[in-house]
Design a protein around this motif. Structure first.
Motif, PDB file in Angstrom:
ATOM      1  N   GLN A 113      11.900  -3.607  -4.373  1.00 50.20           N
ATOM      2  CA  GLN A 113      11.272  -4.520  -3.428  1.00 50.20           C
ATOM      3  C   GLN A 113      10.102  -5.280  -4.066  1.00 50.20           C
ATOM      4  N   PRO A 114       9.921  -6.562  -3.737  1.00 52.41           N
ATOM      5  CA  PRO A 114       8.809  -7.337  -4.302  1.00 52.41           C
ATOM      6  C   PRO A 114       7.448  -6.693  -4.076  1.00 52.41           C
ATOM      7  N   ALA A 115       7.230  -6.136  -2.887  1.00 49.28           N
ATOM      8  CA  ALA A 115       5.940  -5.505  -2.613  1.00 49.28           C
ATOM      9  C   ALA A 115       5.726  -4.277  -3.482  1.00 49.28           C
ATOM     10  N   ILE A 171       0.833  -1.205   0.000  1.00 47.70           N
ATOM     11  CA  ILE A 171       0.000   0.000   0.000  1.00 47.70           C
ATOM     12  C   ILE A 171       0.868   1.255   0.000  1.00 47.70           C
ATOM     13  N   LEU A 172       1.937   1.250   0.780  1.00 45.16           N
ATOM     14  CA  LEU A 172       2.852   2.390   0.759  1.00 45.16           C
ATOM     15  C   LEU A 172       3.435   2.587  -0.640  1.00 45.16           C
ATOM     16  N   SER A 173       3.744   1.486  -1.319  1.00 43.28           N
ATOM     17  CA  SER A 173       4.238   1.568  -2.693  1.00 43.28           C
ATOM     18  C   SER A 173       3.146   2.052  -3.640  1.00 43.28           C
ATOM     19  N   GLU A 174       1.930   1.597  -3.424  1.00 44.88           N
ATOM     20  CA  GLU A 174       0.813   2.051  -4.258  1.00 44.88           C
ATOM     21  C   GLU A 174       0.635   3.563  -4.148  1.00 44.88           C
ATOM     22  N   SER A 230       1.127   5.891  -7.462  1.00 42.96           N
ATOM     23  CA  SER A 230       0.029   6.716  -7.972  1.00 42.96           C
ATOM     24  C   SER A 230       0.475   8.174  -8.043  1.00 42.96           C
ATOM     25  N   TYR A 231       1.256   8.604  -7.028  1.00 41.60           N
ATOM     26  CA  TYR A 231       1.850   9.947  -7.058  1.00 41.60           C
ATOM     27  C   TYR A 231       2.807  10.071  -8.250  1.00 41.60           C
ATOM     28  N   ALA A 232       3.727   9.114  -8.360  1.00 40.34           N
ATOM     29  CA  ALA A 232       4.756   9.193  -9.393  1.00 40.34           C
ATOM     30  C   ALA A 232       4.148   9.159 -10.794  1.00 40.34           C
ATOM     31  N   ASN A 233       3.154   8.312 -11.009  1.00 39.38           N
ATOM     32  CA  ASN A 233       2.560   8.203 -12.341  1.00 39.38           C
ATOM     33  C   ASN A 233       1.823   9.480 -12.728  1.00 39.38           C
ATOM     34  N   ASP A 234       1.074  10.046 -11.792  1.00 38.86           N
ATOM     35  CA  ASP A 234       0.345  11.276 -12.103  1.00 38.86           C
ATOM     36  C   ASP A 234       1.304  12.445 -12.324  1.00 38.86           C
ATOM     37  N   LEU A 249       6.738  -3.947  -6.607  1.00 41.83           N
ATOM     38  CA  LEU A 249       6.355  -4.421  -7.936  1.00 41.83           C
ATOM     39  C   LEU A 249       4.935  -4.969  -7.942  1.00 41.83           C
ATOM     40  N   GLY A 250       4.397  -5.298  -6.761  1.00 43.24           N
ATOM     41  CA  GLY A 250       3.035  -5.810  -6.679  1.00 43.24           C
ATOM     42  C   GLY A 250       1.980  -4.736  -6.566  1.00 43.24           C
ATOM     43  N   ALA A 251       2.378  -3.467  -6.496  1.00 46.12           N
ATOM     44  CA  ALA A 251       1.413  -2.375  -6.387  1.00 46.12           C
ATOM     45  C   ALA A 251       0.569  -2.279  -7.650  1.00 46.12           C
ATOM     46  N   ILE A 252      -0.696  -1.960  -7.492  1.00 54.22           N
ATOM     47  CA  ILE A 252      -1.623  -1.916  -8.625  1.00 54.22           C
ATOM     48  C   ILE A 252      -1.186  -0.892  -9.662  1.00 54.22           C
ATOM     49  N   SER A 253      -0.648   0.238  -9.226  1.00 57.96           N
ATOM     50  CA  SER A 253      -0.271   1.313 -10.143  1.00 57.96           C
ATOM     51  C   SER A 253       1.093   1.107 -10.793  1.00 57.96           C
TER      52      SER A 253
END
Length: 282
Positions: free
Chosen positions: A217-219, A172-175, A179-183, A221-225
Protein backbone atom coordinates in the motif's frame (compact mmCIF):
# COMPACT_ATOMS: atom_id res chain seq x y z
CA UNK A 1 15.02 21.76 -4.38
CA UNK A 2 12.72 20.02 -1.95
CA UNK A 3 9.75 21.64 -3.66
CA UNK A 4 10.62 19.70 -6.81
CA UNK A 5 11.05 16.46 -4.92
CA UNK A 6 7.70 16.86 -3.16
CA UNK A 7 6.00 17.08 -6.53
CA UNK A 8 7.83 14.08 -8.03
CA UNK A 9 6.08 10.92 -9.23
CA UNK A 10 2.70 12.52 -10.04
CA UNK A 11 1.28 14.11 -13.13
CA UNK A 12 -1.77 15.29 -11.23
CA UNK A 13 -2.35 18.94 -10.50
CA UNK A 14 -0.34 20.07 -7.52
CA UNK A 15 -1.71 21.44 -4.31
CA UNK A 16 0.03 24.01 -2.17
CA UNK A 17 0.89 23.65 1.49
CA UNK A 18 1.21 26.81 3.56
CA UNK A 19 3.02 26.73 6.89
CA UNK A 20 3.26 29.81 9.06
CA UNK A 21 4.94 29.71 12.42
CA UNK A 22 6.38 31.41 15.44
CA UNK A 23 9.56 30.45 17.32
CA UNK A 24 9.82 31.48 20.95
CA UNK A 25 13.27 32.39 22.32
CA UNK A 26 14.94 31.49 19.03
CA UNK A 27 18.28 32.78 17.79
CA UNK A 28 18.51 31.14 14.36
CA UNK A 29 18.04 33.26 11.23
CA UNK A 30 16.36 30.55 9.19
CA UNK A 31 14.32 27.37 9.41
CA UNK A 32 14.12 24.57 6.85
CA UNK A 33 12.10 21.64 5.58
CA UNK A 34 14.23 18.59 4.75
CA UNK A 35 13.41 15.31 3.06
CA UNK A 36 13.58 12.12 5.11
CA UNK A 37 16.03 9.33 4.17
CA UNK A 38 14.81 7.34 1.18
CA UNK A 39 16.14 4.36 -0.73
CA UNK A 40 15.22 6.10 -3.99
CA UNK A 41 16.36 9.61 -2.98
CA UNK A 42 19.26 9.21 -0.51
CA UNK A 43 20.46 12.80 -0.82
CA UNK A 44 18.74 15.15 1.61
CA UNK A 45 16.78 17.90 -0.11
CA UNK A 46 16.25 21.19 1.73
CA UNK A 47 14.07 24.26 1.45
CA UNK A 48 14.95 27.25 3.65
CA UNK A 49 12.97 30.26 4.73
CA UNK A 50 13.90 33.26 6.86
CA UNK A 51 12.92 33.64 10.49
CA UNK A 52 12.16 37.31 11.11
CA UNK A 53 11.29 38.50 14.60
CA UNK A 54 10.46 34.91 15.47
CA UNK A 55 8.06 34.44 12.54
CA UNK A 56 8.42 32.35 9.38
CA UNK A 57 6.35 31.18 6.40
CA UNK A 58 6.64 28.34 3.87
CA UNK A 59 4.70 27.76 0.68
CA UNK A 60 5.53 24.46 -1.00
CA UNK A 61 3.87 22.49 -3.81
CA UNK A 62 2.74 19.04 -2.66
CA UNK A 63 1.08 16.59 -5.06
CA UNK A 64 0.53 13.72 -2.61
CA UNK A 65 0.88 12.98 1.12
CA UNK A 66 4.48 13.09 2.30
CA UNK A 67 6.40 13.19 5.58
CA UNK A 68 9.40 15.49 5.83
CA UNK A 69 11.36 17.13 8.67
CA UNK A 70 11.01 20.61 10.10
CA UNK A 71 14.50 21.64 11.19
CA UNK A 72 15.47 24.56 13.40
CA UNK A 73 19.10 24.76 14.47
CA UNK A 74 20.06 21.33 15.77
CA UNK A 75 16.46 20.33 16.49
CA UNK A 76 14.12 18.54 14.11
CA UNK A 77 10.63 17.03 14.10
CA UNK A 78 8.71 15.00 11.51
CA UNK A 79 6.14 17.02 9.58
CA UNK A 80 3.26 15.44 7.67
CA UNK A 81 1.90 17.26 4.61
CA UNK A 82 -1.05 16.76 2.29
CA UNK A 83 -2.11 18.96 -0.63
CA UNK A 84 -4.06 21.95 0.65
CA UNK A 85 -2.85 21.89 4.24
CA UNK A 86 -2.69 25.32 5.89
CA UNK A 87 -0.75 24.89 9.11
CA UNK A 88 0.15 27.25 11.90
CA UNK A 89 2.89 26.08 14.24
CA UNK A 90 4.51 27.41 17.41
CA UNK A 91 7.36 26.03 19.49
CA UNK A 92 10.07 27.12 21.91
CA UNK A 93 13.68 26.89 20.76
CA UNK A 94 15.63 24.29 22.71
CA UNK A 95 12.42 22.37 23.49
CA UNK A 96 11.03 22.02 20.01
CA UNK A 97 9.38 18.61 20.22
CA UNK A 98 8.08 19.06 23.75
CA UNK A 99 6.45 22.47 23.05
CA UNK A 100 5.30 21.94 19.46
CA UNK A 101 1.68 22.95 18.80
CA UNK A 102 -0.21 23.00 15.50
CA UNK A 103 -3.47 24.62 14.45
CA UNK A 104 -5.28 24.93 11.13
CA UNK A 105 -5.83 22.31 8.43
CA UNK A 106 -3.52 19.37 9.11
CA UNK A 107 -3.23 20.12 12.82
CA UNK A 108 -4.77 16.86 14.02
CA UNK A 109 -2.35 14.80 11.97
CA UNK A 110 0.73 16.74 13.04
CA UNK A 111 -0.19 17.09 16.70
CA UNK A 112 -0.56 13.33 16.86
CA UNK A 113 2.72 12.80 14.97
CA UNK A 114 4.52 15.03 17.48
CA UNK A 115 2.95 13.09 20.36
CA UNK A 116 3.89 9.75 18.82
CA UNK A 117 7.48 10.88 18.25
CA UNK A 118 7.83 12.28 21.76
CA UNK A 119 6.35 9.25 23.51
CA UNK A 120 7.66 6.36 21.46
CA UNK A 121 10.82 7.62 19.73
CA UNK A 122 12.29 9.76 22.50
CA UNK A 123 11.38 7.88 25.69
CA UNK A 124 14.07 5.33 26.53
CA UNK A 125 11.63 2.78 27.98
CA UNK A 126 10.20 2.21 24.51
CA UNK A 127 13.57 1.83 22.76
CA UNK A 128 15.42 -1.39 22.04
CA UNK A 129 18.74 0.23 23.03
CA UNK A 130 20.40 0.26 25.42
CA UNK A 131 18.47 -1.98 27.81
CA UNK A 132 15.69 -3.95 26.10
CA UNK A 133 18.08 -5.58 23.63
CA UNK A 134 19.61 -7.39 26.62
CA UNK A 135 16.37 -9.33 27.18
CA UNK A 136 15.81 -12.94 26.23
CA UNK A 137 13.98 -13.62 22.97
CA UNK A 138 10.70 -14.29 24.77
CA UNK A 139 10.97 -11.19 26.97
CA UNK A 140 11.99 -9.02 24.01
CA UNK A 141 8.92 -10.10 22.03
CA UNK A 142 6.77 -9.34 25.06
CA UNK A 143 8.31 -5.85 25.14
CA UNK A 144 7.58 -5.33 21.43
CA UNK A 145 4.00 -6.55 21.85
CA UNK A 146 3.44 -4.25 24.83
CA UNK A 147 4.82 -1.24 22.93
CA UNK A 148 2.70 -2.03 19.88
CA UNK A 149 -0.47 -2.41 21.95
CA UNK A 150 0.25 0.90 23.69
CA UNK A 151 0.85 2.65 20.38
CA UNK A 152 -2.38 1.35 18.88
CA UNK A 153 -4.46 2.16 21.97
CA UNK A 154 -3.17 5.74 22.20
CA UNK A 155 -3.63 6.33 18.48
CA UNK A 156 -7.21 5.06 18.41
CA UNK A 157 -8.10 7.10 21.49
CA UNK A 158 -6.64 10.31 20.06
CA UNK A 159 -8.32 10.07 16.66
CA UNK A 160 -11.74 9.48 18.23
CA UNK A 161 -11.83 13.15 19.26
CA UNK A 162 -9.32 14.51 16.73
CA UNK A 163 -10.05 12.78 13.41
CA UNK A 164 -7.30 12.43 10.81
CA UNK A 165 -7.25 11.66 7.10
CA UNK A 166 -7.51 8.03 6.04
CA UNK A 167 -4.07 8.13 4.42
CA UNK A 168 -2.50 9.39 7.65
CA UNK A 169 -4.32 6.73 9.66
CA UNK A 170 -2.99 4.01 7.40
CA UNK A 171 0.49 5.51 7.51
CA UNK A 172 0.61 5.55 11.32
CA UNK A 173 -0.67 1.98 11.48
CA UNK A 174 2.09 1.05 9.03
CA UNK A 175 4.65 2.97 11.08
CA UNK A 176 3.67 0.95 14.15
CA UNK A 177 4.04 -2.27 12.16
CA UNK A 178 7.41 -1.33 10.63
CA UNK A 179 8.94 -0.15 13.90
CA UNK A 180 7.92 -3.53 15.37
CA UNK A 181 9.19 -5.44 12.33
CA UNK A 182 12.51 -3.60 12.15
CA UNK A 183 13.30 -4.05 15.84
CA UNK A 184 12.34 -7.72 15.72
CA UNK A 185 14.34 -8.29 12.53
CA UNK A 186 17.53 -6.71 13.93
CA UNK A 187 17.33 -8.01 17.53
CA UNK A 188 20.04 -10.66 17.21
CA UNK A 189 22.29 -8.44 15.09
CA UNK A 190 22.09 -5.68 17.71
CA UNK A 191 23.01 -8.11 20.47
CA UNK A 192 26.01 -9.21 18.45
CA UNK A 193 27.11 -5.63 17.76
CA UNK A 194 26.91 -4.87 21.48
CA UNK A 195 29.09 -7.91 22.18
CA UNK A 196 26.87 -9.09 24.96
CA UNK A 197 28.42 -11.86 27.06
CA UNK A 198 25.59 -14.29 26.23
CA UNK A 199 24.66 -14.58 22.56
CA UNK A 200 21.28 -16.05 21.63
CA UNK A 201 20.03 -17.95 18.60
CA UNK A 202 16.59 -17.36 17.09
CA UNK A 203 13.89 -19.93 17.66
CA UNK A 204 12.62 -21.90 14.66
CA UNK A 205 9.61 -19.62 14.07
CA UNK A 206 11.15 -16.29 15.10
CA UNK A 207 11.30 -14.81 11.59
CA UNK A 208 7.91 -16.12 10.41
CA UNK A 209 6.40 -12.67 11.00
CA UNK A 210 8.13 -11.47 7.82
CA UNK A 211 5.62 -13.46 5.78
CA UNK A 212 2.87 -11.13 6.98
CA UNK A 213 4.50 -7.70 6.66
CA UNK A 214 2.47 -5.45 4.32
CA UNK A 215 4.61 -3.72 1.69
CA UNK A 216 2.14 -2.96 -1.08
CA UNK A 217 0.00 0.00 0.00
CA UNK A 218 1.23 3.56 -0.75
CA UNK A 219 0.69 4.63 2.86
CA UNK A 220 2.83 1.70 4.02
CA UNK A 221 5.74 2.84 1.87
CA UNK A 222 5.36 6.36 3.30
CA UNK A 223 5.97 5.24 6.89
CA UNK A 224 9.04 6.80 8.49
CA UNK A 225 10.46 3.42 9.55
CA UNK A 226 9.97 1.76 6.16
CA UNK A 227 13.37 2.64 4.58
CA UNK A 228 15.30 1.34 7.60
CA UNK A 229 13.22 -1.83 7.66
CA UNK A 230 13.65 -2.43 3.93
CA UNK A 231 17.44 -1.93 4.11
CA UNK A 232 17.66 -4.46 6.93
CA UNK A 233 15.29 -6.83 5.16
CA UNK A 234 17.45 -6.73 2.02
CA UNK A 235 20.48 -7.65 4.12
CA UNK A 236 18.49 -10.43 5.81
CA UNK A 237 17.43 -11.85 2.43
CA UNK A 238 21.09 -11.97 1.43
CA UNK A 239 22.05 -13.69 4.67
CA UNK A 240 19.32 -16.29 4.23
CA UNK A 241 20.66 -16.98 0.75
CA UNK A 242 24.15 -17.32 2.28
CA UNK A 243 25.56 -14.52 0.12
CA UNK A 244 28.99 -13.18 1.02
CA UNK A 245 29.43 -9.40 0.93
CA UNK A 246 33.05 -9.95 -0.14
CA UNK A 247 31.88 -11.72 -3.29
CA UNK A 248 32.45 -9.42 -6.29
CA UNK A 249 29.03 -10.53 -7.57
CA UNK A 250 27.27 -9.88 -4.26
CA UNK A 251 25.05 -7.05 -5.49
CA UNK A 252 23.94 -8.91 -8.61
CA UNK A 253 23.08 -11.98 -6.53
CA UNK A 254 21.31 -9.87 -3.91
CA UNK A 255 19.39 -8.15 -6.73
CA UNK A 256 18.20 -11.55 -7.96
CA UNK A 257 17.18 -12.62 -4.46
CA UNK A 258 15.11 -9.50 -3.68
CA UNK A 259 13.56 -9.67 -7.14
CA UNK A 260 12.31 -13.15 -6.28
CA UNK A 261 11.28 -12.38 -2.69
CA UNK A 262 9.68 -8.93 -2.90
CA UNK A 263 6.77 -7.61 -4.94
CA UNK A 264 5.49 -4.29 -6.30
CA UNK A 265 6.99 -0.95 -5.33
CA UNK A 266 9.01 -2.47 -2.49
CA UNK A 267 10.82 -4.64 -5.01
CA UNK A 268 11.50 -1.65 -7.27
CA UNK A 269 12.90 0.32 -4.33
CA UNK A 270 15.10 -2.60 -3.24
CA UNK A 271 16.39 -3.10 -6.78
CA UNK A 272 17.20 0.61 -7.17
CA UNK A 273 18.94 0.61 -3.79
CA UNK A 274 21.17 -2.34 -4.73
CA UNK A 275 22.00 -0.82 -8.13
CA UNK A 276 23.05 2.40 -6.44
CA UNK A 277 25.21 0.57 -3.90
CA UNK A 278 26.80 -1.48 -6.68
CA UNK A 279 27.69 1.67 -8.62
CA UNK A 280 29.10 3.31 -5.50
CA UNK A 281 31.28 0.29 -4.78
CA UNK A 282 32.47 0.19 -8.38
Amino acid sequence: MLACMLATHSLLAQGTVTITGKVQKGEQDDILIASLPSLLFPEEQRTFTEVKNGHFRFEVPVSKPVTVELVYGDESVPLYLEPGFELQVTFAAGKMLKTLKYSGQGANENNYLALHTYRFDDEEDYQTLPDNVRLSEKAFLQFLDFRKEDQLAIFEKKIETNPVSEYFRQMILSEIEYSYANDRLTFFDMRELMRLPVQLHPSATYFDFLDHVEMEQPASLGAISFPAFLRNYIRFIGQQAKLETRDIHYYRKAYDEVSYTLQGQARVMAQAYLIRLSLQQG
